[in-house]
Design an enzyme around this catalytic site. Structure first.
Site, PDB file in Angstrom:
ATOM      1  N   ARG A  17     -48.396  43.063  62.382  1.00 14.29           N
ATOM      2  CA  ARG A  17     -48.426  44.469  62.421  1.00 14.29           C
ATOM      3  C   ARG A  17     -49.797  45.329  62.023  1.00 14.29           C
ATOM      4  O   ARG A  17     -50.707  44.220  61.465  1.00 14.29           O
ATOM      5  CB  ARG A  17     -47.218  45.186  61.881  1.00 14.29           C
ATOM      6  CG  ARG A  17     -47.209  44.986  60.461  1.00 14.29           C
ATOM      7  CD  ARG A  17     -46.133  45.630  59.526  1.00 14.29           C
ATOM      8  NE  ARG A  17     -46.162  45.587  58.321  1.00 14.29           N
ATOM      9  CZ  ARG A  17     -45.333  46.128  57.314  1.00 14.29           C
ATOM     10  NH1 ARG A  17     -44.185  46.859  57.869  1.00 14.29           N
ATOM     11  NH2 ARG A  17     -45.453  46.024  55.946  1.00 14.29           N
ATOM     12  N   ASP A  38     -48.364  35.228  59.977  1.00 14.90           N
ATOM     13  CA  ASP A  38     -47.632  36.203  59.146  1.00 14.90           C
ATOM     14  C   ASP A  38     -46.178  35.545  58.766  1.00 14.90           C
ATOM     15  O   ASP A  38     -45.938  34.608  59.141  1.00 14.90           O
ATOM     16  CB  ASP A  38     -47.600  37.241  59.965  1.00 14.90           C
ATOM     17  CG  ASP A  38     -47.437  38.779  59.223  1.00 14.90           C
ATOM     18  OD1 ASP A  38     -46.659  38.919  58.278  1.00 14.90           O
ATOM     19  OD2 ASP A  38     -48.212  39.582  59.627  1.00 14.90           O
ATOM     20  N   ASP A  61     -47.659  31.183  55.438  1.00 16.42           N
ATOM     21  CA  ASP A  61     -47.689  31.684  53.904  1.00 16.42           C
ATOM     22  C   ASP A  61     -49.038  31.455  53.278  1.00 16.42           C
ATOM     23  O   ASP A  61     -49.457  30.207  53.136  1.00 16.42           O
ATOM     24  CB  ASP A  61     -46.420  31.147  53.026  1.00 16.42           C
ATOM     25  CG  ASP A  61     -46.495  31.504  51.462  1.00 16.42           C
ATOM     26  OD1 ASP A  61     -47.283  32.468  51.479  1.00 16.42           O
ATOM     27  OD2 ASP A  61     -45.751  30.894  50.739  1.00 16.42           O
ATOM     28  N   VAL A  62     -49.698  32.566  53.291  1.00 13.22           N
ATOM     29  CA  VAL A  62     -51.293  32.344  52.939  1.00 13.22           C
ATOM     30  C   VAL A  62     -51.108  31.875  51.359  1.00 13.22           C
ATOM     31  O   VAL A  62     -52.514  31.648  50.869  1.00 13.22           O
ATOM     32  CB  VAL A  62     -52.005  33.839  53.035  1.00 13.22           C
ATOM     33  CG1 VAL A  62     -51.847  34.192  54.653  1.00 13.22           C
ATOM     34  CG2 VAL A  62     -51.572  34.890  52.281  1.00 13.22           C
ATOM     35  N   TYR A 153     -54.497  45.981  42.764  1.00 19.04           N
ATOM     36  CA  TYR A 153     -54.840  45.712  44.185  1.00 19.04           C
ATOM     37  C   TYR A 153     -56.386  45.651  43.942  1.00 19.04           C
ATOM     38  O   TYR A 153     -57.047  45.199  44.909  1.00 19.04           O
ATOM     39  CB  TYR A 153     -54.427  46.958  44.843  1.00 19.04           C
ATOM     40  CG  TYR A 153     -54.708  47.130  46.431  1.00 19.04           C
ATOM     41  CD1 TYR A 153     -54.383  45.980  47.162  1.00 19.04           C
ATOM     42  CD2 TYR A 153     -55.845  47.930  46.818  1.00 19.04           C
ATOM     43  CE1 TYR A 153     -54.542  45.926  48.563  1.00 19.04           C
ATOM     44  CE2 TYR A 153     -56.147  47.867  48.176  1.00 19.04           C
ATOM     45  CZ  TYR A 153     -55.493  47.026  49.135  1.00 19.04           C
ATOM     46  OH  TYR A 153     -55.852  47.007  50.527  1.00 19.04           O
ATOM     47  N   LYS A 157     -59.105  42.929  45.407  1.00 21.55           N
ATOM     48  CA  LYS A 157     -60.160  43.163  46.325  1.00 21.55           C
ATOM     49  C   LYS A 157     -61.777  43.070  45.932  1.00 21.55           C
ATOM     50  O   LYS A 157     -62.474  42.719  46.536  1.00 21.55           O
ATOM     51  CB  LYS A 157     -59.833  44.717  47.112  1.00 21.55           C
ATOM     52  CG  LYS A 157     -58.419  44.679  47.760  1.00 21.55           C
ATOM     53  CD  LYS A 157     -58.277  43.735  48.844  1.00 21.55           C
ATOM     54  CE  LYS A 157     -57.094  43.899  49.620  1.00 21.55           C
ATOM     55  NZ  LYS A 157     -57.197  42.740  50.885  1.00 21.55           N
ATOM     56  N   THR A 188     -51.508  52.674  59.053  1.00 22.06           N
ATOM     57  CA  THR A 188     -50.551  51.416  59.122  1.00 22.06           C
ATOM     58  C   THR A 188     -49.296  51.781  58.155  1.00 22.06           C
ATOM     59  O   THR A 188     -49.032  52.678  57.536  1.00 22.06           O
ATOM     60  CB  THR A 188     -51.297  50.114  58.640  1.00 22.06           C
ATOM     61  OG1 THR A 188     -51.456  50.232  57.161  1.00 22.06           O
ATOM     62  CG2 THR A 188     -52.461  50.242  59.246  1.00 22.06           C
ATOM     63  N   THR A 191     -49.641  52.147  54.559  1.00 26.32           N
ATOM     64  CA  THR A 191     -50.063  53.434  54.053  1.00 26.32           C
ATOM     65  C   THR A 191     -49.202  54.611  54.436  1.00 26.32           C
ATOM     66  O   THR A 191     -49.467  55.775  54.238  1.00 26.32           O
ATOM     67  CB  THR A 191     -51.612  53.803  54.460  1.00 26.32           C
ATOM     68  OG1 THR A 191     -51.725  53.738  55.818  1.00 26.32           O
ATOM     69  CG2 THR A 191     -52.363  52.768  53.656  1.00 26.32           C
TER      70      THR A 191
END
Length: 254
Positions: A17, A38, A61-62, A153, A157, A188, A191
């Protein structure tokens, strides 16, 4: 100039998504074959099915090295090679530092920073075998400037921004380009709490669309950006350019 990804094979994480889905859809439209990954299996499989034979979904699963090895191997086995990695998957939450849950802080770091690190390690060999390629790390404007409530976050980042530059130095001799994209507020599910498409903090005055990020990512993936590496590109309506004066935010003449 239209982006040409014909003959490219890409792996896009967090593609069930949002921005990842938009990136995968645009990549296929531009001629690429795409492995969408995903943890949201039903949504991811539905997107891949809608895109047809040039798309394949893999549950991924990253945060797990073995899951990365499997995802990269699937891309190579299914489509013969790997040319592009888009590290898009992310978690997002906000909290003042004093109120932040240490477990949640670590969870964001695991997905948003360790995940891309593992992805770069896992994909480098396959990209090298293809004669080079492109890695696009989706950071954030929170990786360009301090933002209230973005301790976890933002830390992830900012870290991804630094990881990008180091990877660009180390992998450049193999023809592998590495760049970071820094979206601002994008419309998205992540947000949706904003509740409006107005964005007075951005000179363009609005929240962005996932497709606007996808177009930049596709450019970085294609050969037209062949001399672009180690760069950080904001796609945020100008929000990171600097704080707007109060009169400008309110539409008042100076």
């Amino acid at each position: 100039m239209s982006v040409d990804l014909a003959g490219k094979v890409a792996l896009v994480t967090g593609a069930a998504r949002g921005m990842g889905e938009a990136e995968a859809r645009l990549f296929v439209a531009c001629g690429a074959k795409v492995v969408l990954t995903d943890v949201r299996e039903d949504e991811g499989r539905a997107v891949a099915a809608a895109l047809g034979p040039d798309a394949l979904f893999v549950r991924h699963d990253v945060t797990a090295p073995e899951s990365w090895e499997s995802a990269v191997a699937t891309a190579v086995d299914a489509f013969g090679k790997l040319d592009v990695l888009v590290n898009n998957a992310a978690l997002y939450s906000t909290s003042p530092i004093e109120d932040e849950d240490p477990a949640r802080f670590e969870a964001l770091l695991r997905v948003d920073l360790v995940g891309p690190f593992l992805g770069i390690r896992a994909a480098a060999k396959a990209l090298r075998a293809s004669g080079g390629g492109s890695i696009v790390n989706i950071s954030s404007t929170a990786g360009l400037q301090g933002m209230w409530g973005h301790g976890a976050y933002g830390a992830a980042k900012w870290g991804l921004r630094g990881l990008t530059k180091t990877a660009a130095l180390e992998l450049g001799p193999d023809g592998i380009r590495v760049n970071s994209v820094h979206p601002g507020a994008i419309d998205t599910a992540m947000t949706a709490h904003i509740g409006t498409k107005d964005h007075p903090g951005a000179p363009l005055g609005r929240v962005g669309e996932p497709e606007e990020v996808a177009r930049l990512v596709a450019f970085l993936a294609c050969d037209d950006s062949s001399y672009l590496s180690g760069a950080e590109l904001a796609v945020d309506g100008g929000a990171s350019a600097g704080r707007m004066p109060v009169f400008a935010q309110r539409g008042v003449e100076a």
